[in-house]
Design an enzyme around this catalytic site. Structure first.
Site, PDB file in Angstrom:
ATOM      1  N   HIS A 133     128.255  68.934   2.355  1.00 52.53           N
ATOM      2  CA  HIS A 133     128.323  67.045   1.213  1.00 52.53           C
ATOM      3  C   HIS A 133     129.392  67.501   0.387  1.00 52.53           C
ATOM      4  O   HIS A 133     129.456  66.789  -0.776  1.00 52.53           O
ATOM      5  CB  HIS A 133     126.807  66.565   0.899  1.00 52.53           C
ATOM      6  CG  HIS A 133     125.919  67.429  -0.007  1.00 52.53           C
ATOM      7  ND1 HIS A 133     126.597  68.342  -1.648  1.00 52.53           N
ATOM      8  CD2 HIS A 133     124.733  68.136   0.657  1.00 52.53           C
ATOM      9  CE1 HIS A 133     126.039  68.914  -2.070  1.00 52.53           C
ATOM     10  NE2 HIS A 133     125.107  69.174  -1.424  1.00 52.53           N
ATOM     11  N   HIS A 192     112.213  72.850  -2.738  1.00 51.49           N
ATOM     12  CA  HIS A 192     113.134  72.157  -3.292  1.00 51.49           C
ATOM     13  C   HIS A 192     113.275  71.346  -1.679  1.00 51.49           C
ATOM     14  O   HIS A 192     112.551  71.908  -0.228  1.00 51.49           O
ATOM     15  CB  HIS A 192     114.137  73.036  -3.171  1.00 51.49           C
ATOM     16  CG  HIS A 192     115.874  72.003  -3.355  1.00 51.49           C
ATOM     17  ND1 HIS A 192     115.246  70.464  -3.828  1.00 51.49           N
ATOM     18  CD2 HIS A 192     116.948  71.916  -3.297  1.00 51.49           C
ATOM     19  CE1 HIS A 192     116.769  70.022  -3.716  1.00 51.49           C
ATOM     20  NE2 HIS A 192     117.964  71.157  -3.220  1.00 51.49           N
ATOM     21  N   GLU A 204     115.035  69.162  -0.832  1.00 48.54           N
ATOM     22  CA  GLU A 204     117.153  68.712  -0.327  1.00 48.54           C
ATOM     23  C   GLU A 204     116.887  69.345   1.384  1.00 48.54           C
ATOM     24  O   GLU A 204     116.178  70.653   1.323  1.00 48.54           O
ATOM     25  CB  GLU A 204     117.558  69.580  -0.874  1.00 48.54           C
ATOM     26  CG  GLU A 204     118.656  68.837  -0.221  1.00 48.54           C
ATOM     27  CD  GLU A 204     120.949  68.524  -1.135  1.00 48.54           C
ATOM     28  OE1 GLU A 204     120.401  69.596  -2.340  1.00 48.54           O
ATOM     29  OE2 GLU A 204     121.251  68.492  -0.879  1.00 48.54           O
ATOM     30  N   ASP A 241     118.789  71.504   3.453  1.00 47.65           N
ATOM     31  CA  ASP A 241     118.990  72.773   3.870  1.00 47.65           C
ATOM     32  C   ASP A 241     117.743  73.234   3.850  1.00 47.65           C
ATOM     33  O   ASP A 241     117.789  74.435   4.095  1.00 47.65           O
ATOM     34  CB  ASP A 241     120.168  72.847   3.162  1.00 47.65           C
ATOM     35  CG  ASP A 241     120.367  72.705   1.612  1.00 47.65           C
ATOM     36  OD1 ASP A 241     119.493  71.599   0.911  1.00 47.65           O
ATOM     37  OD2 ASP A 241     120.732  73.324   1.052  1.00 47.65           O
ATOM     38  N   HIS A 247     118.084  70.634  -8.410  1.00 45.76           N
ATOM     39  CA  HIS A 247     119.125  69.601  -9.322  1.00 45.76           C
ATOM     40  C   HIS A 247     118.607  68.660  -8.734  1.00 45.76           C
ATOM     41  O   HIS A 247     119.513  67.599  -8.677  1.00 45.76           O
ATOM     42  CB  HIS A 247     120.500  70.566  -8.753  1.00 45.76           C
ATOM     43  CG  HIS A 247     121.028  70.401  -7.364  1.00 45.76           C
ATOM     44  ND1 HIS A 247     121.143  69.015  -6.605  1.00 45.76           N
ATOM     45  CD2 HIS A 247     120.219  70.513  -6.293  1.00 45.76           C
ATOM     46  CE1 HIS A 247     120.957  69.885  -5.617  1.00 45.76           C
ATOM     47  NE2 HIS A 247     120.386  70.708  -4.882  1.00 45.76           N
ATOM     48  N   ASP A 305     117.340  76.036  -5.830  1.00 41.34           N
ATOM     49  CA  ASP A 305     119.613  76.125  -5.794  1.00 41.34           C
ATOM     50  C   ASP A 305     120.036  76.539  -7.112  1.00 41.34           C
ATOM     51  O   ASP A 305     121.550  77.135  -7.192  1.00 41.34           O
ATOM     52  CB  ASP A 305     119.244  74.963  -5.904  1.00 41.34           C
ATOM     53  CG  ASP A 305     119.803  74.421  -4.557  1.00 41.34           C
ATOM     54  OD1 ASP A 305     119.461  74.911  -3.053  1.00 41.34           O
ATOM     55  OD2 ASP A 305     119.815  73.074  -4.653  1.00 41.34           O
ATOM     56  N   TYR A 332     129.258  77.539  -7.006  1.00 44.84           N
ATOM     57  CA  TYR A 332     128.556  76.481  -7.335  1.00 44.84           C
ATOM     58  C   TYR A 332     127.512  75.636  -8.571  1.00 44.84           C
ATOM     59  O   TYR A 332     127.275  74.389  -8.156  1.00 44.84           O
ATOM     60  CB  TYR A 332     127.367  77.858  -6.742  1.00 44.84           C
ATOM     61  CG  TYR A 332     126.096  76.875  -5.912  1.00 44.84           C
ATOM     62  CD1 TYR A 332     126.044  76.475  -4.495  1.00 44.84           C
ATOM     63  CD2 TYR A 332     124.988  76.766  -6.532  1.00 44.84           C
ATOM     64  CE1 TYR A 332     124.787  76.291  -4.444  1.00 44.84           C
ATOM     65  CE2 TYR A 332     124.019  76.123  -6.440  1.00 44.84           C
ATOM     66  CZ  TYR A 332     123.209  75.548  -4.754  1.00 44.84           C
ATOM     67  OH  TYR A 332     122.405  75.967  -5.186  1.00 44.84           O
ATOM     68  N   HIS A 373     120.162  80.340  -1.433  1.00 47.68           N
ATOM     69  CA  HIS A 373     121.918  80.247  -1.237  1.00 47.68           C
ATOM     70  C   HIS A 373     122.403  81.956  -1.113  1.00 47.68           C
ATOM     71  O   HIS A 373     122.215  81.990  -2.999  1.00 47.68           O
ATOM     72  CB  HIS A 373     122.275  79.674  -0.951  1.00 47.68           C
ATOM     73  CG  HIS A 373     122.073  78.120  -0.788  1.00 47.68           C
ATOM     74  ND1 HIS A 373     121.280  77.639   0.595  1.00 47.68           N
ATOM     75  CD2 HIS A 373     121.907  76.933  -1.627  1.00 47.68           C
ATOM     76  CE1 HIS A 373     121.934  76.253   0.614  1.00 47.68           C
ATOM     77  NE2 HIS A 373     121.405  75.727  -0.842  1.00 47.68           N
TER      78      HIS A 373
END
Ligand code: FEO
Length: 399
Positions: free
Chosen positions: A24, A78, A80, A82, A145, A164, A192, A225
């Protein structure tokens, strides 16, 4: 990703994405990983899933250990995509007894996948869940986040699954912090933080404080990640303390874009003044540096001086993109200024200064503008700007 046993009965089963170069708008130059973890206990538990197109890697890894249909609980730390993109397929295959998420996580899961038939089990901060031999503890980390974000902690193994947070977009075959080059790793962690967590720095400070107050023993931080922290846990936590507090280095950035070289001449004149004052300087041409890399430097710099020529009553396109991207990330604790050349209307400098002011940075000047090609005298005024800001920064770091 080959499967890695990170503790007795706990496996890293996520996916490597060597190819991705854009997340993104964030330039992921070293690819990334989508980490997921499998806990073998009386209740077999999967912590997070992966991006939709990496689902086969996830399932292949799980199958090295158990049949995925044996999974009892899935934790969605989370929502999101991904980390949840493959969740609908994984839910269909595993049919878990519980889908564990935060209160906001349940809302986000419903808004993403529209499954009111899933077996949601909502966990708030302080909620606990026994897997048999192990006990999980949950900590909501709203807006770190996303509103749904949550940490999961295993008491017995002292492992923090941090989604994250403490993460990096750095795809490697190595799984641990002590197995990769530390300066590359810390650059990717700073990048990051700057691109993902910077606007939520106040909340990062609160979460770090909560972790301190809970007196959690942490032997391992397993993010979603990049690498797992097992040796340099203090290093990454200290870095988060610095970044979230706005601790800066004796460094000033000159970030510019030029049209016909005049603004570049002004940029180098500013740089001359900065160097004379003894601060570390970095010149960043926005035509050759991606804005998501620039932000990583902004995070640790004390000063940022922006330059753009005026084009069509505005800033040049790369500066326009950069400055609005930076505005969204809400940098703080910076001395700032702007400069640029123009032909007739000359709005760019005012526009840059307005944004720096809106950000409540310490804006030094109304900005330096020069018409068409700068004279020696005009360049001297740019050098003087560099000297003034450099001297101010240097004085702060003087013993
Ligand atoms: Fe890695 Fe916010 O997703």
């Amino acid at each position: 990703m080959s499967v890695e046993q990170i503790a007795e009965g706990i496996y890293s089963v996520g996916a490597l994405d060597w190819d991705i170069r854009d997340m993104h708008g964030y330039s992921t130059n070293r690819g990334t990983t989508y980490n997921a973890y499998l806990i073998i206990d009386d209740k077999i538990t999967l912590v997070d899933t992966v991006k939709r197109y990496c689902m086969d890697q996830l399932l292949e890894n799980i199958r090295e250990i158990i049949d995925p249909e044996k999974i009892d609980y899935i934790i969605a730390n989370h929502i999101e995509m991904d980390h949840s993109g493959s969740l609908p397929e994984v839910m269909k295959l595993c049919k878990p007894e519980k889908l564990i998420c935060s209160p906001m996580g349940k809302k986000a899961l419903l808004d993403h996948f529209h499954h009111d038939d899933w077996p949601y089990e909502v966990m708030k901060t302080g909620s606990e869940l026994s897997l048999g031999k192990r006990n999980l503890q949950f900590l909501e980390t709203r807006m770190l986040h996303w509103p749904d974000s949550m940490f999961t902690y295993i008491k017995e193994d002292a492992i923090l699954f941090a989604n994250d947070a403490f993460a990096d977009h750095f795809c490697t075959s190595e799984r641990y912090d002590d197995e990769v080059d530390s300066s590359t790793l810390m650059w990717e962690c700073a990048k990051y933080y700057a691109n993902i967590l910077y606007p939520f720095s106040g909340l990062v400070k609160k979460v770090l404080q909560t972790i301190d107050e809970m007196n959690l023993e942490i032997k391992m931080i397993a993010p979603d990640h990049g690498v797992i922290w097992r040796k340099n846990i203090d290093t990454i936590i200290d870095a988060y303390r610095r970044w979230s507090s706005g601790v800066a280095e004796k460094k000033v950035l000159v970030i510019y874009e030029t049209m016909w070289e005049s603004t570049r001449k002004m940029a180098y004149a500013v740089e001359k003044g900065l160097r004379e004052s003894g601060v570390s300087v970095k010149m960043i041409n926005l035509k050759t540096t991606h804005y998501s890399d620039v932000i990583a430097d902004v995070l640790s710099a004390r000063g940022i001086i922006l330059g753009s020529s005026t084009l069509n009553n505005g800033m040049l396109p790369a500066m326009n993109t950069f400055i609005y991207y930076m505005k969204g990330l809400k940098p703080f604790n910076k001395i700032a200024a702007s400069f640029g050349s123009f032909g007739w209307s000359g709005e760019a400098v005012g526009l840059m200064n307005d944004i720096l002011t809106d950000l409540k940075l310490e804006v030094e000047e109304t900005g330096i503008r020069h018409k068409y090609v700068p004279t020696e005298e005009a360049l001297a005024s740019c050098t003087e700007l560099g000297r003034r800001i450099g001297a101010k920064v240097a004085a702060e770091f003087a013993e």
